[in-house]
Design a protein around this motif. Structure first.
Motif, PDB file in Angstrom:
ATOM      1  N   ALA A  82       0.840  -1.207   0.000  1.00  0.00           N
ATOM      2  CA  ALA A  82       0.000   0.000   0.000  1.00  0.00           C
ATOM      3  C   ALA A  82       0.869   1.248   0.000  1.00  0.00           C
ATOM      4  O   ALA A  82       0.546   2.241  -0.664  1.00  0.00           O
ATOM      5  CB  ALA A  82      -0.932  -0.014   1.201  1.00  0.00           C
ATOM      6  N   LEU A  83       1.980   1.209   0.741  1.00  0.00           N
ATOM      7  CA  LEU A  83       2.915   2.342   0.747  1.00  0.00           C
ATOM      8  C   LEU A  83       3.501   2.565  -0.644  1.00  0.00           C
ATOM      9  O   LEU A  83       3.600   3.708  -1.113  1.00  0.00           O
ATOM     10  CB  LEU A  83       4.030   2.089   1.759  1.00  0.00           C
ATOM     11  N   LEU A  85       2.169   1.693  -3.558  1.00  0.00           N
ATOM     12  CA  LEU A  85       1.107   2.185  -4.434  1.00  0.00           C
ATOM     13  C   LEU A  85       0.774   3.643  -4.138  1.00  0.00           C
ATOM     14  O   LEU A  85       0.652   4.457  -5.057  1.00  0.00           O
ATOM     15  CB  LEU A  85      -0.143   1.310  -4.292  1.00  0.00           C
ATOM     16  N   THR A  86       0.665   3.978  -2.854  1.00  0.00           N
ATOM     17  CA  THR A  86       0.350   5.357  -2.475  1.00  0.00           C
ATOM     18  C   THR A  86       1.451   6.310  -2.925  1.00  0.00           C
ATOM     19  O   THR A  86       1.172   7.392  -3.457  1.00  0.00           O
ATOM     20  CB  THR A  86       0.150   5.451  -0.950  1.00  0.00           C
ATOM     21  N   GLY A  87       2.703   5.911  -2.711  1.00  0.00           N
ATOM     22  CA  GLY A  87       3.815   6.761  -3.134  1.00  0.00           C
ATOM     23  C   GLY A  87       3.821   6.987  -4.629  1.00  0.00           C
ATOM     24  O   GLY A  87       4.049   8.110  -5.106  1.00  0.00           O
ATOM     25  N   CYS A  88       3.556   5.936  -5.392  1.00  0.00           N
ATOM     26  CA  CYS A  88       3.520   6.071  -6.853  1.00  0.00           C
ATOM     27  C   CYS A  88       2.375   6.963  -7.300  1.00  0.00           C
ATOM     28  O   CYS A  88       2.544   7.804  -8.194  1.00  0.00           O
ATOM     29  CB  CYS A  88       3.401   4.699  -7.507  1.00  0.00           C
ATOM     30  N   VAL A  89       1.212   6.806  -6.686  1.00  0.00           N
ATOM     31  CA  VAL A  89       0.060   7.632  -7.055  1.00  0.00           C
ATOM     32  C   VAL A  89       0.317   9.093  -6.712  1.00  0.00           C
ATOM     33  O   VAL A  89       0.002   9.992  -7.499  1.00  0.00           O
ATOM     34  CB  VAL A  89      -1.224   7.102  -6.382  1.00  0.00           C
ATOM     35  N   VAL A  90       0.901   9.346  -5.548  1.00  0.00           N
ATOM     36  CA  VAL A  90       1.197  10.731  -5.153  1.00  0.00           C
ATOM     37  C   VAL A  90       2.196  11.357  -6.123  1.00  0.00           C
ATOM     38  O   VAL A  90       2.012  12.495  -6.584  1.00  0.00           O
ATOM     39  CB  VAL A  90       1.724  10.778  -3.700  1.00  0.00           C
ATOM     40  N   TYR A  92       2.825  10.428  -9.205  1.00  0.00           N
ATOM     41  CA  TYR A  92       2.172  10.576 -10.505  1.00  0.00           C
ATOM     42  C   TYR A  92       1.292  11.824 -10.516  1.00  0.00           C
ATOM     43  O   TYR A  92       1.301  12.592 -11.486  1.00  0.00           O
ATOM     44  CB  TYR A  92       1.343   9.332 -10.827  1.00  0.00           C
ATOM     45  N   THR A  93       0.553  12.038  -9.435  1.00  0.00           N
ATOM     46  CA  THR A  93      -0.320  13.210  -9.346  1.00  0.00           C
ATOM     47  C   THR A  93       0.496  14.505  -9.375  1.00  0.00           C
ATOM     48  O   THR A  93       0.123  15.458 -10.062  1.00  0.00           O
ATOM     49  CB  THR A  93      -1.168  13.143  -8.063  1.00  0.00           C
TER      50      THR A  93
END
Length: 101
Positions: A82-83, A85-90, A92-93
């Motif tokens: 989850a960390l 995935l969250t880091g990648c999404v942040v 990317y955003t």
């Protein structure tokens, strides 16, 4: 002779103008190419940064420390995923917001 001299002078001036025009065209072309390469480097750098984050987290978890609290916790590895995935999404955003992607 004066007529021939005038024609030669006009031809020389025309060739000088054409040479300057060609030089300006090449300068503009080089600027456009450099701008495109700059945009491509931004995109490559952004994707490299996004892919670095999960590699970093996985690298820490792959070191097999004995005193990591997450290793004895049932949700340790799902939390790590989850960390990642969250880091990648942040990231990317953020890169999307600054128009790097």
């Amino acid at each position: 002779m004066r007529d021939v001299t005038d024609h030669i002078t006009a031809a020389i001036e025309r060739s000088v103008r054409l040479r300057a025009l060609v030089r300006e065209i090449f300068t503009v072309n080089a600027t456009v190419v450099a701008e495109r390469q700059n945009d491509q480097m931004k995109k490559i750098s952004a994707w490299a940064g996004i892919l670095f984050f999960p590699s970093l987290v996985a690298g820490v978890y792959g070191m097999n420390f004995t005193h990591m609290p997450e290793l004895h916790w049932l949700l340790g590895y799902p939390m790590a995923l989850a960390l990642m995935l969250t880091g990648c999404v942040v990231m990317y955003t953020i890169f999307r917001k600054v128009d790097w992607i």
